[in-house]
Design a protein around this motif. Structure first.
Motif, PDB file in Angstrom:
ATOM      1  N   ASP A  14      -9.015  -6.398   5.258  1.00 11.64           N
ATOM      2  CA  ASP A  14      -8.010  -7.404   4.698  1.00 11.64           C
ATOM      3  C   ASP A  14      -7.582  -8.172   5.668  1.00 11.64           C
ATOM      4  O   ASP A  14      -6.852  -9.514   5.621  1.00 11.64           O
ATOM      5  N   ARG A  20     -17.723  -5.039   3.499  1.00 10.85           N
ATOM      6  CA  ARG A  20     -16.648  -4.613   2.718  1.00 10.85           C
ATOM      7  C   ARG A  20     -15.812  -5.578   1.965  1.00 10.85           C
ATOM      8  O   ARG A  20     -14.835  -5.240   1.168  1.00 10.85           O
ATOM      9  N   LYS A  74     -13.679  -7.349  -3.290  1.00 16.89           N
ATOM     10  CA  LYS A  74     -12.101  -7.628  -3.256  1.00 16.89           C
ATOM     11  C   LYS A  74     -11.698  -8.613  -4.460  1.00 16.89           C
ATOM     12  O   LYS A  74     -12.483  -8.888  -5.351  1.00 16.89           O
ATOM     13  N   TYR A  81      -6.518   3.962   5.590  1.00 17.76           N
ATOM     14  CA  TYR A  81      -5.765   4.080   4.152  1.00 17.76           C
ATOM     15  C   TYR A  81      -5.684   5.218   3.817  1.00 17.76           C
ATOM     16  O   TYR A  81      -4.481   5.766   3.111  1.00 17.76           O
ATOM     17  N   SER A  87     -12.652   2.287   5.185  1.00 17.34           N
ATOM     18  CA  SER A  87     -11.099   2.162   5.035  1.00 17.34           C
ATOM     19  C   SER A  87     -10.512   3.472   5.435  1.00 17.34           C
ATOM     20  O   SER A  87      -9.376   3.517   4.635  1.00 17.34           O
ATOM     21  N   SER A  95     -14.922   1.691  -1.344  1.00 20.56           N
ATOM     22  CA  SER A  95     -13.566   1.655  -1.419  1.00 20.56           C
ATOM     23  C   SER A  95     -12.852   2.965  -1.112  1.00 20.56           C
ATOM     24  O   SER A  95     -13.488   4.000  -1.599  1.00 20.56           O
ATOM     25  N   SER A  96     -11.805   3.352  -0.597  1.00 20.33           N
ATOM     26  CA  SER A  96     -11.151   4.544  -0.320  1.00 20.33           C
ATOM     27  C   SER A  96     -10.179   4.693  -1.390  1.00 20.33           C
ATOM     28  O   SER A  96      -9.501   5.849  -1.447  1.00 20.33           O
ATOM     29  N   GLN A  97      -9.959   3.742  -2.241  1.00 16.45           N
ATOM     30  CA  GLN A  97      -8.837   4.023  -3.065  1.00 16.45           C
ATOM     31  C   GLN A  97      -8.976   4.884  -3.999  1.00 16.45           C
ATOM     32  O   GLN A  97      -7.985   5.708  -4.693  1.00 16.45           O
ATOM     33  N   SER A 152       0.960  -1.162  -0.126  1.00 21.10           N
ATOM     34  CA  SER A 152       0.210   0.153  -0.088  1.00 21.10           C
ATOM     35  C   SER A 152       0.765   1.354  -0.158  1.00 21.10           C
ATOM     36  O   SER A 152       0.723   2.271  -0.805  1.00 21.10           O
ATOM     37  N   ARG A 175       1.621   3.957  -3.379  1.00 26.77           N
ATOM     38  CA  ARG A 175       1.469   5.425  -3.086  1.00 26.77           C
ATOM     39  C   ARG A 175       2.830   6.090  -3.408  1.00 26.77           C
ATOM     40  O   ARG A 175       2.823   7.198  -4.118  1.00 26.77           O
TER      41      ARG A 175
HETATM   42  O1  LIG Z   1      -5.402   1.958  -0.339  1.00 25.86           O
HETATM   43  C1  LIG Z   1      -4.978   0.665  -0.012  1.00 25.86           C
HETATM   44  O2  LIG Z   1      -3.634   0.517  -0.100  1.00 25.86           O
HETATM   45  C2  LIG Z   1      -5.912  -0.252   0.173  1.00 25.86           C
HETATM   46  C3  LIG Z   1      -7.065   0.081   0.516  1.00 25.86           C
HETATM   47  C4  LIG Z   1      -8.115  -1.208   0.874  1.00 25.86           C
HETATM   48  O3  LIG Z   1      -9.058  -1.173  -0.091  1.00 25.86           O
HETATM   49  P1  LIG Z   1     -10.629  -0.170   0.125  1.00 25.86           P
HETATM   50  O4  LIG Z   1     -10.305   1.226   0.405  1.00 25.86           O
HETATM   51  O5  LIG Z   1     -11.025  -0.696  -1.158  1.00 25.86           O
HETATM   52  O6  LIG Z   1     -11.304  -1.005   1.091  1.00 25.86           O
HETATM   53  C5  LIG Z   1      -7.691  -2.498   1.095  1.00 25.86           C
HETATM   54  O7  LIG Z   1      -8.373  -3.403   1.251  1.00 25.86           O
HETATM   55  C6  LIG Z   1      -6.616  -2.668  -0.175  1.00 25.86           C
HETATM   56  O8  LIG Z   1      -5.888  -3.926   0.109  1.00 25.86           O
HETATM   57  C7  LIG Z   1      -5.636  -1.514  -0.060  1.00 25.86           C
END
Ligand SMILES: O=C(O)C1=C[C@@H](OP(=O)(O)O)[C@@H](O)[C@H](O)C1
Ligand SMILES: C=C(OP(=O)(O)O)C(=O)O
Length: 420
Positions: free
Chosen positions: A306, A329, A333, A194, A191, A164-166, A23, A27
């Motif tokens: 996770d 959640r 995945k 993150y 999340s 998701s926070s991604q 992660s 980034r």
């Molecule tokens: O930002 C990240 O590195 C992650 C955010 C999480 O996802 P979500 O934000 O989709 O829950 C996590 O499950 C993923 O393995 C990695």
């Protein structure tokens, strides 16, 4: 059939240097791509998600030399190219959603595609989020590939953070490089740790973000990364969680490379294993876990989804009912992990009830492995690693189908697990 045999272990006892966080690594690679100066990232683990992120910035024109555990960028992404752009994020959810936000930095057509399970995972939050900015996005059923085009027309956007926070991570990383200031209103963010990791890393690259209670994020435009950056990726609490549970169910273990005060939400694994009875202590920066009585437990994994796969195995080894929250959640995945775990644990006679956002695991003490038992990984790295833990204290070999799924986050997992 492509399978990995895991031999039974009467107990675990050993020391493992955990791999570095994929992660943080992804980034850092994204931020390095936005640095006009040089960036050196040390202590990388060559997982396929990290390799994907490196390939993306290269596709966008960054120049670097890279070895297995280090990358040195001499030049970031090339913003002066006029050609259409196309990036392959392979199987990484984070890279896909993060680098989709980079389309805001380019006026030309920008295609995002991937491979494996990511093609089945929803991109709804990315599509509607980019449309909020005024971009046009074409896709089929809100899945990859995404064809993104058009100019930015709006700098005040609302996005959904419930799945998701991604994508928010991607917007936060991208927004400082836009010409105008950006205001992102996020509904129902999950999340959250993150997002803290994203902000922490942005700050260490000299970028500023403000927010109130994770609902409104304010990012000034026209920022830049002023310096040469050298960054060392910390150990991965998500990868460590499998060894932590291994020790909690079958012996003891010392782990190195983890930051005690890390912002990684998966550090909460320690709270869970302590509630389940394990002894946990630090000898300076070395984490020690020792088995004790294995008790049923209750744990809310909404913010650290996770942790479900390893903790469900821990619950299977406890005698009685454990309850975990945050099942919603898991649907998006690498596999639908609630269902996957229910199916795979049925193979060892452990019943899992799925009630909306709650999972009840009916632990059996020490589930028995029948001869020739094959677990399906569903090509999901965390399922493959979690099912390997059933080898502890058992008599028969077990097999993991599609075992190389682990390469997504922890390519050395089987080698490391063999040594303990
Ligand atoms: O930002 C990240 O590195 C992650 C955010 C999480 O996802 P979500 O934000 O989709 O829950 C996590 O499950 C993923 O393995 C990695
Ligand atoms: C869900 C995961 O990763 P990603 O969403 O980045 O593919 C994971 O590593 O478990």
């Amino acid at each position: 059939m492509n399978t990995q045999r895991i031999q039974p272990k009467s107990k675990v006892d050993g020391e493992i240097a955990v791999p570095s966080s994929k992660s943080y690594a992804q980034r850092a690679i994204a931020l390095a791509g936005l640095n006009k100066n040089s960036t050196r990232i040390k202590h990388l683990t060559s997982s396929s998600d990290v390799i994907a992120a490196k390939a993306v910035i290269e596709e966008l024109g960054a120049k670097f030399v890279s070895s297995e555990n280090e990358i040195i960028l001499s030049k970031g992404i090339d913003f002066n190219q006029n050609n259409e752009l196309s990036i392959n994020c392979h199987e990484s959810g984070l890279s896909t959603r993060l680098f989709s936000a980079f389309s805001l930095l380019f006026p030309q057509n920008f295609q995002v595609y991937g491979s494996g399970s990511i093609q089945q995972r929803t991109m709804e939050m990315v599509i509607s989020g980019l449309e909020e900015f005024g971009k046009k996005v074409s896709s089929k059923n809100s899945k990859l590939p995404l064809d993104i085009s058009g100019e930015i027309q709006n700098q005040m956007v609302e996005i959904d953070g419930s799945i998701s926070s991604q994508f928010l991570t991607g917007l936060l990383i991208t927004s400082p490089f836009l010409v105008q200031d950006t205001h992102i209103k996020v509904h129902n963010l999950k999340s959250i740790p993150y997002v803290d990791m994203t902000i922490e890393l942005m700050e260490s690259f000299g970028l500023k973000v403000a927010h109130n209670n994770y609902e409104n994020f304010y990012i000034k435009g026209n920022q830049s990364i002023a310096n040469q950056i050298e960054y060392t990726v910390e150990g991965d609490w998500s990868a460590a969680s499998f060894h932590i549970v291994a020790a909690a169910i079958g012996g003891k273990m010392e782990l190195t490379g983890l930051m005690q005060n890390s912002l990684q939400g998966d550090r909460a694994i320690l709270d869970a294993v302590k509630t389940a009875g394990a002894n946990v202590f630090w000898k300076e920066d070395r984490l020690n876990i020792e088995q004790n009585e294995i008790l049923p437990f209750t744990f809310d994994a909404t913010e650290c989804p996770d942790l479900f796969p390893p903790l469900v195995v821990l619950a299977a080894f406890a005698n009685g009912k454990s309850t975990m929250k945050g099942v919603r959640r898991l649907e998006h995945k690498e596999s639908n992990r609630g269902i996957t775990l229910q199916k795979e644990l049925a193979k060892v006679g452990v019943v899992i009830d799925l009630n909306d956002d709650e999972m009840i695991i009916h632990g059996k003490g020490r589930p028995e492995i029948q001869e020739e038992l094959v677990f399906s990984s569903y090509n999901d790295h965390r399922i493959a690693m979690a099912m390997s833990l059933f080898s502890i204290g058992n008599k028969n070999d077990l097999y993991i189908e599609n075992p190389l799924a682990i390469e997504k986050s922890y390519p050395d997992f089987y080698n490391d697990f063999l040594t303990i």
